[in-house]
Design an enzyme around this catalytic site. Structure first.
Site, short mmCIF file in Angstrom:
data_model
loop_
_atom_site.label_atom_id
_atom_site.label_comp_id
_atom_site.label_asym_id
_atom_site.label_seq_id
_atom_site.Cartn_x
_atom_site.Cartn_y
_atom_site.Cartn_z
N SER A 102 4.10 13.71 -3.94
CA SER A 102 1.97 14.58 -4.42
C SER A 102 2.31 15.67 -3.10
O SER A 102 2.28 15.90 -1.83
CB SER A 102 1.23 13.34 -4.56
OG SER A 102 1.28 12.86 -4.73
N1 SAH Z 1 1.34 8.28 -3.71
C1 SAH Z 1 2.84 8.43 -3.60
C2 SAH Z 1 2.66 9.20 -5.01
C3 SAH Z 1 4.80 8.95 -5.51
S1 SAH Z 1 4.56 9.75 -7.70
C4 SAH Z 1 3.19 9.60 -2.62
O1 SAH Z 1 2.39 10.24 -1.43
O2 SAH Z 1 5.01 9.55 -2.21
C5 SAH Z 1 3.53 7.81 -8.18
C6 SAH Z 1 4.50 6.34 -7.85
O3 SAH Z 1 3.78 6.15 -9.31
C7 SAH Z 1 6.05 6.70 -7.98
O4 SAH Z 1 7.13 6.15 -6.35
C8 SAH Z 1 6.64 5.94 -9.31
O5 SAH Z 1 7.69 5.11 -9.14
C9 SAH Z 1 4.75 4.92 -9.19
N2 SAH Z 1 4.68 3.80 -10.45
C10 SAH Z 1 5.19 4.96 -11.61
N3 SAH Z 1 4.62 3.62 -12.00
C11 SAH Z 1 4.22 3.05 -11.32
C12 SAH Z 1 3.48 1.58 -12.09
N4 SAH Z 1 3.22 0.40 -13.39
N5 SAH Z 1 2.87 0.45 -10.59
C13 SAH Z 1 3.29 0.42 -9.53
N6 SAH Z 1 4.03 2.00 -9.04
C14 SAH Z 1 4.48 2.89 -10.91
#
Ligand code: SAH
Length: 200
Positions: free
Chosen positions: A51
């Site tokens: 993000s």
């Molecule tokens: N907090 C992260 C943001 C990554 S983007 C950072 O700082 O890098 C969001 C993430 O949510 C992705 O890696 C995606 O695979 C994950 N995601 C999507 N649906 C999900 C679910 N149902 N359970 C767990 N993770 C999920």
């Protein structure tokens, strides 16, 4: 004034925590390292993104964590947000549905010395064994508010979650009153990768 302050991030501890975590170490593609401190999202593999710093700061500020809080994060991704929460002195548990990201980030956080419990699983279910949580943070765009996450919030707790099915979500802060009633706040438009069911 920093870019984040200019965009309305005022909590000094949140600004300090973002300054303290070296973001380039959470981006694999070294060609992107020179851009790691720009306010942009970048690819992290598996079609996911780290993000943008403003979004991390905004969500963290809404979460109003205190030292020692038990926090559940949904969407570990690169682990950058997890590291920011850990620097703030919280006890973080984070769930990721992509196995390669889970494995890579577990190794990364250990190597860099950030303490957090990582789980490979489906965030829609939360982590019932470890509930209740003082705070719950969802870092992917949820089609609806998963009931399990509300249940696993302790009375007095806060859930921050971007909600919406399209490209754009609304950032909601839900505060669970001591009587169990939920108070909603809408904090505007944001863009996240989608929250999807089932592990990958
Ligand atoms: N907090 C992260 C943001 C990554 S983007 C950072 O700082 O890098 C969001 C993430 O949510 C992705 O890696 C995606 O695979 C994950 N995601 C999507 N649906 C999900 C679910 N149902 N359970 C767990 N993770 C999920």
């Amino acid at each position: 004034m920093s870019v984040l302050e200019g965009k309305g991030i005022t909590a000094p501890e949140v600004l300090r925590a973002l300054m303290a975590v070296p973001r380039h170490l959470f981006i694999d593609d070294s060609a992107l390292h020179q851009h790691a401190y720009e306010d942009k999202a970048f690819p992290i593999g598996c079609g996911q993104t780290i993000s943008q710093p403003y979004t991390v700061a905004f969500q963290t500020q809404l979460l109003e964590v205190r030292k020692g809080d038990k926090v559940l994060e949904i969407g570990t991704g690169s682990g950058y947000q997890t590291a920011v929460l850990s620097v703030l002195g919280t006890r973080v548990r984070s769930i990721e549905r992509h196995k390669p990201l889970y494995l890579q980030t577990k190794d990364r956080l250990q190597r860099l010395g950030y303490k957090a419990e990582l789980t490979y699983g489906d965030g829609f279910a939360g982590a019932p064994t470890f509930a209740p949580f003082d705070r719950v943070l969802v870092t992917c765009g949820a089609p609806f508010i998963p009931p399990a996450l509300i249940e696993q919030l302790r009375p007095g707790g806060i859930l921050v979650i971007p909600v919406g099915e399209g490209d754009v979500q609304r950032m909601f802060r839900m505060i669970k009153g001591l009587d169990g009633r939920i108070h909603h706040e809408d904090h505007g438009d944001f863009r996240f990768v989608p929250m999807l069911a089932a592990k990958q």
